[in-house]
Design a protein around this motif. Sequence first.
Motif, PDB file in Angstrom:
ATOM      1  N   GLY A   5       0.006  -7.449   9.569  1.00 44.79           N
ATOM      2  CA  GLY A   5      -0.451  -7.262   8.202  1.00 44.79           C
ATOM      3  C   GLY A   5      -1.274  -5.993   8.064  1.00 44.79           C
ATOM      4  N   SER A   6      -1.677  -5.724   6.840  1.00 43.49           N
ATOM      5  CA  SER A   6      -2.536  -4.569   6.564  1.00 43.49           C
ATOM      6  C   SER A   6      -3.936  -5.076   6.240  1.00 43.49           C
ATOM      7  N   SER A   7      -4.795  -4.164   5.814  1.00 44.76           N
ATOM      8  CA  SER A   7      -6.176  -4.549   5.526  1.00 44.76           C
ATOM      9  C   SER A   7      -6.284  -5.539   4.365  1.00 44.76           C
ATOM     10  N   SER A   8      -5.231  -5.653   3.554  1.00 46.61           N
ATOM     11  CA  SER A   8      -5.262  -6.634   2.467  1.00 46.61           C
ATOM     12  C   SER A   8      -5.013  -8.055   2.966  1.00 46.61           C
ATOM     13  N   HIS A   9      -4.566  -8.198   4.199  1.00 46.80           N
ATOM     14  CA  HIS A   9      -4.352  -9.514   4.808  1.00 46.80           C
ATOM     15  C   HIS A   9      -5.505  -9.793   5.770  1.00 46.80           C
ATOM     16  N   THR A  10      -6.021 -10.991   5.731  1.00 46.12           N
ATOM     17  CA  THR A  10      -7.140 -11.332   6.608  1.00 46.12           C
ATOM     18  C   THR A  10      -6.789 -12.546   7.457  1.00 46.12           C
ATOM     19  N   ASN A  11      -7.494 -12.701   8.550  1.00 38.05           N
ATOM     20  CA  ASN A  11      -7.286 -13.858   9.428  1.00 38.05           C
ATOM     21  C   ASN A  11      -7.546 -15.167   8.702  1.00 38.05           C
ATOM     22  N   LYS A  39      10.438  -8.242   6.657  1.00 34.21           N
ATOM     23  CA  LYS A  39       9.318  -7.972   5.755  1.00 34.21           C
ATOM     24  C   LYS A  39       9.310  -9.042   4.683  1.00 34.21           C
ATOM     25  N   LEU A  40       8.188  -9.716   4.541  1.00 33.48           N
ATOM     26  CA  LEU A  40       8.034 -10.760   3.543  1.00 33.48           C
ATOM     27  C   LEU A  40       7.595 -10.159   2.214  1.00 33.48           C
ATOM     28  N   SER A  41       7.779 -10.901   1.142  1.00 33.30           N
ATOM     29  CA  SER A  41       7.450 -10.408  -0.198  1.00 33.30           C
ATOM     30  C   SER A  41       5.953 -10.138  -0.376  1.00 33.30           C
ATOM     31  N   ASN A  42       5.110 -10.712   0.469  1.00 35.60           N
ATOM     32  CA  ASN A  42       3.665 -10.472   0.366  1.00 35.60           C
ATOM     33  C   ASN A  42       3.206  -9.283   1.212  1.00 35.60           C
ATOM     34  N   GLY A  43       4.143  -8.562   1.832  1.00 34.78           N
ATOM     35  CA  GLY A  43       3.801  -7.379   2.604  1.00 34.78           C
ATOM     36  C   GLY A  43       3.610  -7.606   4.088  1.00 34.78           C
ATOM     37  N   LEU A  44       3.596  -8.848   4.517  1.00 33.83           N
ATOM     38  CA  LEU A  44       3.511  -9.130   5.952  1.00 33.83           C
ATOM     39  C   LEU A  44       4.854  -8.854   6.620  1.00 33.83           C
ATOM     40  N   TYR A  45       4.790  -8.444   7.878  1.00 35.49           N
ATOM     41  CA  TYR A  45       5.996  -8.287   8.683  1.00 35.49           C
ATOM     42  C   TYR A  45       5.969  -9.343   9.789  1.00 35.49           C
ATOM     43  N   LEU A  46       7.128  -9.878  10.094  1.00 37.40           N
ATOM     44  CA  LEU A  46       7.293 -10.775  11.228  1.00 37.40           C
ATOM     45  C   LEU A  46       8.146 -10.064  12.274  1.00 37.40           C
TER      46      LEU A  46
END
Length: 66
Positions: free
Chosen positions: A11-17, A53-60
């Motif tokens: 994730g990027s900085s917009s995603h948190t643990n 790539k998921l629609s929320n910007g996360l990559y798996l």
Amino acid sequence: MEDIKIFAVIGSSSHTNETINSGNALFIQAKEENEQQSLVREVALAVRGDTVKLSNGLYLVITADR
């Protein structure tokens, strides 16, 4: 048939643990989107995985049991 497993969630900085429960997968947080894309490519190459790539910007990064 091979089992597919999630190796990493990137994730990027917009995603948190706090909002990501990656289970047994590795969670990597990039500082910005360019770094996120670089990390996705590097991790997928290292483990011979595929990326999604998921629609929320996360990559798996997913791998198949061999």
